[in-house]
Write a protein that holds these residues in place. Structure first.
Motif, PDB file in Angstrom:
ATOM      1  N   UNK A   1       8.802  89.911  54.052  1.00  0.00           N
ATOM      2  CA  UNK A   1      10.001  90.337  54.780  1.00  0.00           C
ATOM      3  C   UNK A   1       9.712  91.515  55.699  1.00  0.00           C
ATOM      4  N   UNK A   2       8.742  92.325  55.343  1.00  0.00           N
ATOM      5  CA  UNK A   2       8.421  93.506  56.138  1.00  0.00           C
ATOM      6  C   UNK A   2       7.693  93.167  57.435  1.00  0.00           C
ATOM      7  N   UNK A   3       7.222  91.919  57.563  1.00  0.00           N
ATOM      8  CA  UNK A   3       6.486  91.520  58.756  1.00  0.00           C
ATOM      9  C   UNK A   3       7.410  91.248  59.931  1.00  0.00           C
ATOM     10  N   UNK A   4       7.002  91.684  61.095  1.00  0.00           N
ATOM     11  CA  UNK A   4       7.684  91.331  62.331  1.00  0.00           C
ATOM     12  C   UNK A   4       7.339  89.888  62.694  1.00  0.00           C
ATOM     13  N   UNK A   5       8.105  89.241  63.576  1.00  0.00           N
ATOM     14  CA  UNK A   5       7.755  87.893  64.012  1.00  0.00           C
ATOM     15  C   UNK A   5       6.311  87.850  64.512  1.00  0.00           C
ATOM     16  N   UNK A   6       5.572  86.860  64.031  1.00  0.00           N
ATOM     17  CA  UNK A   6       4.170  86.757  64.408  1.00  0.00           C
ATOM     18  C   UNK A   6       3.246  87.641  63.593  1.00  0.00           C
TER      19      UNK A   6
ATOM     20  N   UNK B   1       6.929  78.914  51.851  1.00  0.00           N
ATOM     21  CA  UNK B   1       6.466  78.533  53.189  1.00  0.00           C
ATOM     22  C   UNK B   1       7.551  78.762  54.242  1.00  0.00           C
ATOM     23  N   UNK B   2       8.818  78.554  53.857  1.00  0.00           N
ATOM     24  CA  UNK B   2       9.910  78.715  54.830  1.00  0.00           C
ATOM     25  C   UNK B   2       9.994  80.154  55.319  1.00  0.00           C
ATOM     26  N   UNK B   3       9.690  81.114  54.424  1.00  0.00           N
ATOM     27  CA  UNK B   3       9.740  82.526  54.818  1.00  0.00           C
ATOM     28  C   UNK B   3       8.712  82.839  55.890  1.00  0.00           C
ATOM     29  N   UNK B   4       7.639  82.073  55.920  1.00  0.00           N
ATOM     30  CA  UNK B   4       6.637  82.244  56.973  1.00  0.00           C
ATOM     31  C   UNK B   4       7.051  81.505  58.240  1.00  0.00           C
ATOM     32  N   UNK B   5       7.574  80.312  58.059  1.00  0.00           N
ATOM     33  CA  UNK B   5       7.913  79.450  59.187  1.00  0.00           C
ATOM     34  C   UNK B   5       8.942  80.081  60.116  1.00  0.00           C
ATOM     35  N   UNK B   6       9.990  80.673  59.552  1.00  0.00           N
ATOM     36  CA  UNK B   6      11.084  81.163  60.390  1.00  0.00           C
ATOM     37  C   UNK B   6      10.669  82.327  61.292  1.00  0.00           C
TER      38      UNK B   6
END
Length: 310
Positions: free
Chosen positions: A212-217, A232-237
């Motif tokens: 959750x702490x990661x910015x997009x990309x 996996x969905x938490x990464x995909x979005x």
């Protein structure tokens, strides 16, 4: 010689010191009179959670006293450090030549143990994230032996913002001293402004807030032995990614990287840009106390055992 061993898995109380005959180096091996021995979380976990006792390995630093057949890079009298896979908690330890490196004159045995192996993990994990100068970095277990070096390496590598994630507010001053701009606690509802890179040395339930702490990309590098799962969905979005890093794999398959990173660590240390913080240096007989410090996550920096040989 004195050696620490255990006969049944459990907590720090299962460790004891025994007197045994000195080992002899085999082909391609060095016999090292140890001055300092590094205590690591993976070994502490294996003592408590493993299925059976094992010979305690670890990072050692000391002086070569004998070499086995075929050894050409080292000789008696050389100061070395390296990873000992078996019976490292001892006054005399056997190192394979490929796992040993020289300790420069500007470093003590304690500094060598605190810097090299933990520093290689920190350096390699940061490299695995493919950092770009100006990106932001968050480090979990930031007050630990690897984490505090990762903070410093991110700062030296040009990170625009370095965030330390720790288990308690008591560690805030320490991680700020090691280079953190901001400090968050694992239990905080939010870890603040998203970051480009997370270096995770904890795993388990902490993976969810770390993603959750990661910015997009953003990229998360997992190098902990703590396991855990990620949806996996938490990464995909967010177009986020996760990569695993293991130092042993690099040592086996990319020895040139291993050597180059090690040289870089020593140069940063010599220049005063990298400090190997040591939380406690305890006598060999207090190995149980050392494990307790690691297990309780109270340490701020490396925990080291001393043999009194120096």
């Amino acid at each position: 010689m004195r050696r620490v061993r255990f006969e049944t898995n459990g907590g720090p109380e299962v460790l004891f010191v025994e007197e045994v005959a000195a080992p002899e180096p085999g082909a391609g091996e060095l016999l090292v009179r140890t001055d300092a021995i590094g205590v690591t979380l993976p070994v502490v976990r294996k003592v408590r959670e493993g299925s059976e006792p094992f010979a305690l390995g670890g990072e050692v630093a000391g002086t070569v006293v004998a070499v086995g057949a075929g050894v050409t890079a080292f000789a008696p009298g050389d100061r070395v450090t390296g990873l000992c896979f078996s019976h490292g908690y001892a006054e005399l330890a056997v190192l394979h030549e490929a796992m040993a490196s020289r300790v420069p004159d500007h470093a003590s045995p304690v500094e060598a143990v605190a810097l090299v192996r933990s520093g290689l993990v920190a350096r390699g994990a940061y490299e695995a994230a493919r950092p770009v100068r100006g990106e932001s970095v968050l480090v979990t277990a930031a007050a630990g032996a690897v984490g505090q070096l990762a903070l410093q390496l991110a700062r030296a590598g040009g990170a625009s913002r370095v965030v330390a994630a720790v288990s308690s507010a008591e560690k805030a001053d320490f991680v700020r001293e090691m280079g953190a701009d901001d400090v968050v606690l694992y239990g905080d509802a939010s870890w603040g402004e998203p970051v480009d890179i997370v270096l995770d040395g904890v795993g388990g339930e902490l993976l969810t807030p770390a993603v959750k702490a990661l910015a997009p990309g953003g990229r998360l590098v997992a190098f902990s032995s703590g396991g855990g799962t990620i949806e996996a969905y938490d990464l995909l979005v967010g177009g986020k990614s996760v990569v695993a890093f293991q130092m042993a794999l690099i040592a086996r398959t990319r020895p040139e990287w291993y050597a180059a990173w090690r040289d870089e660590l020593w140069e940063l240390h010599r220049a005063g840009a990298l400090r190997a913080a040591v939380h406690a240096a305890l006598p060999l007989e207090e190995a149980g106390r050392a494990h307790e410090l690691i297990e309780s996550r109270r340490n701020q920096g490396k925990v080291v055992l001393l043999t009194g040989a120096a």
